[in-house]
Design a protein around this motif. Structure first.
Motif, PDB file in Angstrom:
ATOM      1  N   VAL A   1      71.222  28.874 -24.297  1.00 13.84           N
ATOM      2  CA  VAL A   1      70.840  29.949 -25.209  1.00 13.84           C
ATOM      3  C   VAL A   1      69.513  30.519 -24.730  1.00 13.84           C
ATOM      4  O   VAL A   1      68.554  29.772 -24.517  1.00 13.84           O
ATOM      5  CB  VAL A   1      70.723  29.456 -26.657  1.00 13.84           C
ATOM      6  CG1 VAL A   1      70.232  30.583 -27.570  1.00 13.84           C
ATOM      7  CG2 VAL A   1      72.069  28.933 -27.157  1.00 13.84           C
ATOM      8  N   VAL A   2      69.477  31.840 -24.540  1.00 16.06           N
ATOM      9  CA  VAL A   2      68.276  32.529 -24.065  1.00 16.06           C
ATOM     10  C   VAL A   2      67.737  33.392 -25.197  1.00 16.06           C
ATOM     11  O   VAL A   2      68.481  34.147 -25.828  1.00 16.06           O
ATOM     12  CB  VAL A   2      68.579  33.405 -22.832  1.00 16.06           C
ATOM     13  CG1 VAL A   2      67.315  34.134 -22.373  1.00 16.06           C
ATOM     14  CG2 VAL A   2      69.148  32.553 -21.696  1.00 16.06           C
TER      15      VAL A   2
ATOM     16  N   TRP B   1      80.411  30.539 -34.297  1.00 16.08           N
ATOM     17  CA  TRP B   1      80.638  29.112 -34.520  1.00 16.08           C
ATOM     18  C   TRP B   1      79.989  28.299 -33.395  1.00 16.08           C
ATOM     19  O   TRP B   1      79.324  27.293 -33.635  1.00 16.08           O
ATOM     20  CB  TRP B   1      82.148  28.872 -34.577  1.00 16.08           C
ATOM     21  CG  TRP B   1      82.590  27.480 -34.927  1.00 16.08           C
ATOM     22  CD1 TRP B   1      81.824  26.434 -35.342  1.00 16.08           C
ATOM     23  CD2 TRP B   1      83.935  26.995 -34.884  1.00 16.08           C
ATOM     24  NE1 TRP B   1      82.601  25.325 -35.558  1.00 16.08           N
ATOM     25  CE2 TRP B   1      83.892  25.631 -35.289  1.00 16.08           C
ATOM     26  CE3 TRP B   1      85.156  27.574 -34.556  1.00 16.08           C
ATOM     27  CZ2 TRP B   1      85.044  24.847 -35.350  1.00 16.08           C
ATOM     28  CZ3 TRP B   1      86.300  26.783 -34.623  1.00 16.08           C
ATOM     29  CH2 TRP B   1      86.238  25.448 -35.015  1.00 16.08           C
ATOM     30  N   MET B   2      80.169  28.773 -32.171  1.00 17.56           N
ATOM     31  CA  MET B   2      79.621  28.069 -31.016  1.00 17.56           C
ATOM     32  C   MET B   2      78.094  28.044 -31.061  1.00 17.56           C
ATOM     33  O   MET B   2      77.458  27.032 -30.747  1.00 17.56           O
ATOM     34  CB  MET B   2      80.098  28.753 -29.730  1.00 17.56           C
ATOM     35  CG  MET B   2      79.690  28.043 -28.454  1.00 17.56           C
ATOM     36  SD  MET B   2      80.438  26.417 -28.334  1.00 17.56           S
ATOM     37  CE  MET B   2      79.378  25.664 -27.119  1.00 17.56           C
TER      38      MET B   2
ATOM     39  N   GLY C   1      79.283  17.879 -26.871  1.00 16.09           N
ATOM     40  CA  GLY C   1      78.770  18.001 -28.233  1.00 16.09           C
ATOM     41  C   GLY C   1      79.798  18.579 -29.188  1.00 16.09           C
ATOM     42  O   GLY C   1      80.994  18.688 -28.885  1.00 16.09           O
ATOM     43  N   ASP C   2      79.297  18.995 -30.364  1.00 18.33           N
ATOM     44  CA  ASP C   2      80.181  19.547 -31.394  1.00 18.33           C
ATOM     45  C   ASP C   2      80.850  20.846 -30.975  1.00 18.33           C
ATOM     46  O   ASP C   2      81.858  21.250 -31.555  1.00 18.33           O
ATOM     47  CB  ASP C   2      79.383  19.796 -32.682  1.00 18.33           C
ATOM     48  CG  ASP C   2      78.917  18.506 -33.333  1.00 18.33           C
ATOM     49  OD1 ASP C   2      79.476  17.448 -32.998  1.00 18.33           O
ATOM     50  OD2 ASP C   2      78.000  18.565 -34.168  1.00 18.33           O
ATOM     51  N   GLY C   3      80.275  21.529 -29.965  1.00 19.57           N
ATOM     52  CA  GLY C   3      80.820  22.821 -29.568  1.00 19.57           C
ATOM     53  C   GLY C   3      82.043  22.742 -28.675  1.00 19.57           C
ATOM     54  O   GLY C   3      82.732  23.757 -28.475  1.00 19.57           O
ATOM     55  N   ASP C   4      82.374  21.576 -28.140  1.00 22.26           N
ATOM     56  CA  ASP C   4      83.497  21.480 -27.211  1.00 22.26           C
ATOM     57  C   ASP C   4      84.828  21.941 -27.815  1.00 22.26           C
ATOM     58  O   ASP C   4      85.588  22.656 -27.154  1.00 22.26           O
ATOM     59  CB  ASP C   4      83.624  20.050 -26.681  1.00 22.26           C
ATOM     60  CG  ASP C   4      82.682  19.795 -25.507  1.00 22.26           C
ATOM     61  OD1 ASP C   4      81.717  20.579 -25.355  1.00 22.26           O
ATOM     62  OD2 ASP C   4      82.899  18.827 -24.754  1.00 22.26           O
TER      63      ASP C   4
ATOM     64  N   THR D   1      75.782  24.723 -31.160  1.00 20.25           N
ATOM     65  CA  THR D   1      74.838  24.513 -30.064  1.00 20.25           C
ATOM     66  C   THR D   1      73.431  24.264 -30.588  1.00 20.25           C
ATOM     67  O   THR D   1      72.743  23.322 -30.162  1.00 20.25           O
ATOM     68  CB  THR D   1      74.841  25.726 -29.119  1.00 20.25           C
ATOM     69  OG1 THR D   1      76.151  25.876 -28.548  1.00 20.25           O
ATOM     70  CG2 THR D   1      73.834  25.555 -27.997  1.00 20.25           C
ATOM     71  N   LEU D   2      72.978  25.102 -31.510  1.00 18.10           N
ATOM     72  CA  LEU D   2      71.616  24.952 -32.021  1.00 18.10           C
ATOM     73  C   LEU D   2      71.461  23.685 -32.852  1.00 18.10           C
ATOM     74  O   LEU D   2      70.424  23.005 -32.776  1.00 18.10           O
ATOM     75  CB  LEU D   2      71.218  26.183 -32.834  1.00 18.10           C
ATOM     76  CG  LEU D   2      71.086  27.484 -32.037  1.00 18.10           C
ATOM     77  CD1 LEU D   2      70.618  28.620 -32.947  1.00 18.10           C
ATOM     78  CD2 LEU D   2      70.133  27.333 -30.857  1.00 18.10           C
ATOM     79  N   ARG D   3      72.475  23.338 -33.635  1.00 17.60           N
ATOM     80  CA  ARG D   3      72.379  22.089 -34.402  1.00 17.60           C
ATOM     81  C   ARG D   3      72.292  20.881 -33.465  1.00 17.60           C
ATOM     82  O   ARG D   3      71.513  19.952 -33.698  1.00 17.60           O
ATOM     83  CB  ARG D   3      73.583  21.944 -35.338  1.00 17.60           C
ATOM     84  CG  ARG D   3      73.552  22.871 -36.533  1.00 17.60           C
ATOM     85  CD  ARG D   3      74.528  22.460 -37.613  1.00 17.60           C
ATOM     86  NE  ARG D   3      75.880  22.231 -37.122  1.00 17.60           N
ATOM     87  CZ  ARG D   3      76.940  22.141 -37.914  1.00 17.60           C
ATOM     88  NH1 ARG D   3      76.793  22.258 -39.231  1.00 17.60           N
ATOM     89  NH2 ARG D   3      78.131  21.939 -37.417  1.00 17.60           N
TER      90      ARG D   3
END
Length: 313
Positions: free
Chosen positions: A66-67, A180-181, A150-153, A185-187
């Motif tokens: 994330v940028v 959602w992704m 992680g959760d994003g997979d 990712t941030l969490r």
């Protein structure tokens, strides 16, 4: 409404810059628009994210970066690539260019006669306006990376299936999957062991302060006192005041004032026809003068001046 949900409320993907780009090396994509947040994840293959002043970040399958804008970045097959950078901006996702699946002349697997060494990239650009979203942005570094696993997979599995076909409504589906992704990712990044997350992230997990925060964000216009807040949270007034200040660096009612002014700032910008008095009532002030005094104390200008400034931008 918890504080995390509140801060994420204004962060929505809209017309993802690339739904899918299948690349055969050598390649170099330079993303120049620098939106407030950009999510970049690799579905297959590998690549490198390169930002000025930061070490290159290697991305493998299901790795995500994330940028935070206004920084721009380049996605390359190798940091030493010889490929001429191809400038990518909003027009890359324009419908006349093929929308989210536009590949700008890159080869599909097999088109180059080899069918190997390809990388599939998904990028979501997140426009953001307002003071609520600014609180989230200010808590993030310029670039953050979350590895696969992680959760994003599971979300990426859905993304991979969606970008492999052209279907009606694909843009909307991709945008929501990217939303959602981003949250996943941030969490994951905020919860990584050894990280020092922002105070609001840690405080909401505290059994005392977390409940108080949920109450303040659910009912910001309520006539809160420390005693009333402590009673609803099930603790003594002194316990709440001490614990709240320790975790968030300010007293409960000072926090509430700053949050009310954040809400008011966005309302002043988003509702030009609303009177200052009506906005004052919305955030919990029956007296417009008291609201104006509080707004100027926290924001440095009166509500009317703030509104004129935002209209002129």
């Amino acid at each position: 409404m918890d504080i995390t949900s509140e801060l994420f409320r204004g962060v929505r993907a809209h017309g993802s810059l690339f739904g899918s780009s299948t690349l055969s090396p050598p390649w170099s994509l330079h993303f120049v628009d620098g939106p407030p947040l950009t999510l970049c994840t690799v579905l297959t293959g590998t690549g490198w994210i390169v930002l000025d002043g930061h070490p290159p970040e290697r991305l493998g399958p299901h790795d995500t970066v994330v940028v935070r804008g206004p920084a721009t970045f380049t996605f390359v097959d190798d940091p030493a690539t010889t490929a001429e950078p191809l400038v990518c901006s909003e027009e890359c996702a324009a419908p006349e260019q093929g929308g989210t699946r536009h590949r700008l002349g890159w080869h599909e697997p097999g088109e180059d006669g080899e069918g190997h060494g390809t990388t599939t990239l998904v990028i979501g650009a997140y426009p953001m306006s307002g003071e609520i979203g600014r609180r989230l942005l200010d808590s993030l570094p310029v670039v953050l990376r979350v590895p696969a696993g992680g959760d994003g997979d599971p979300v990426l599995d859905h993304l991979a299936a969606e970008v492999s076909r052209d279907e009606p409504g694909q843009q909307v589906v991709l945008d929501r999957l990217l939303d959602w992704m981003l949250v996943c990712t941030l969490r994951t990044w905020l919860d990584e062991p050894g990280r020092r997350p922002p105070a609001w992230w840690s405080a909401q997990k505290d059994p005392v302060v977390g409940e108080a925060l949920r109450l303040l964000h659910a009912e910001p216009a309520a006539p809160w006192t420390v005693a009333a807040l402590a009673r609803r949270a099930g603790v003594s007034r002194s316990t709440l005041a001490k614990r709240f200040t320790e975790l968030l660096g300010e007293a409960p009612l000072a926090y509430l004032t700053h949050w009310r002014m954040t809400l008011a700032a966005d309302l002043l910008a988003e509702q030009p026809s609303a009177t200052v008095a009506s906005i004052a009532r919305t955030v919990g002030y029956t007296d417009p003068f008291a609201f104006s005094v509080a707004f100027k104390r926290t924001r440095g200008v009166t509500p009317s001046t703030y509104r004129r400034t935002t209209e002129a931008r």
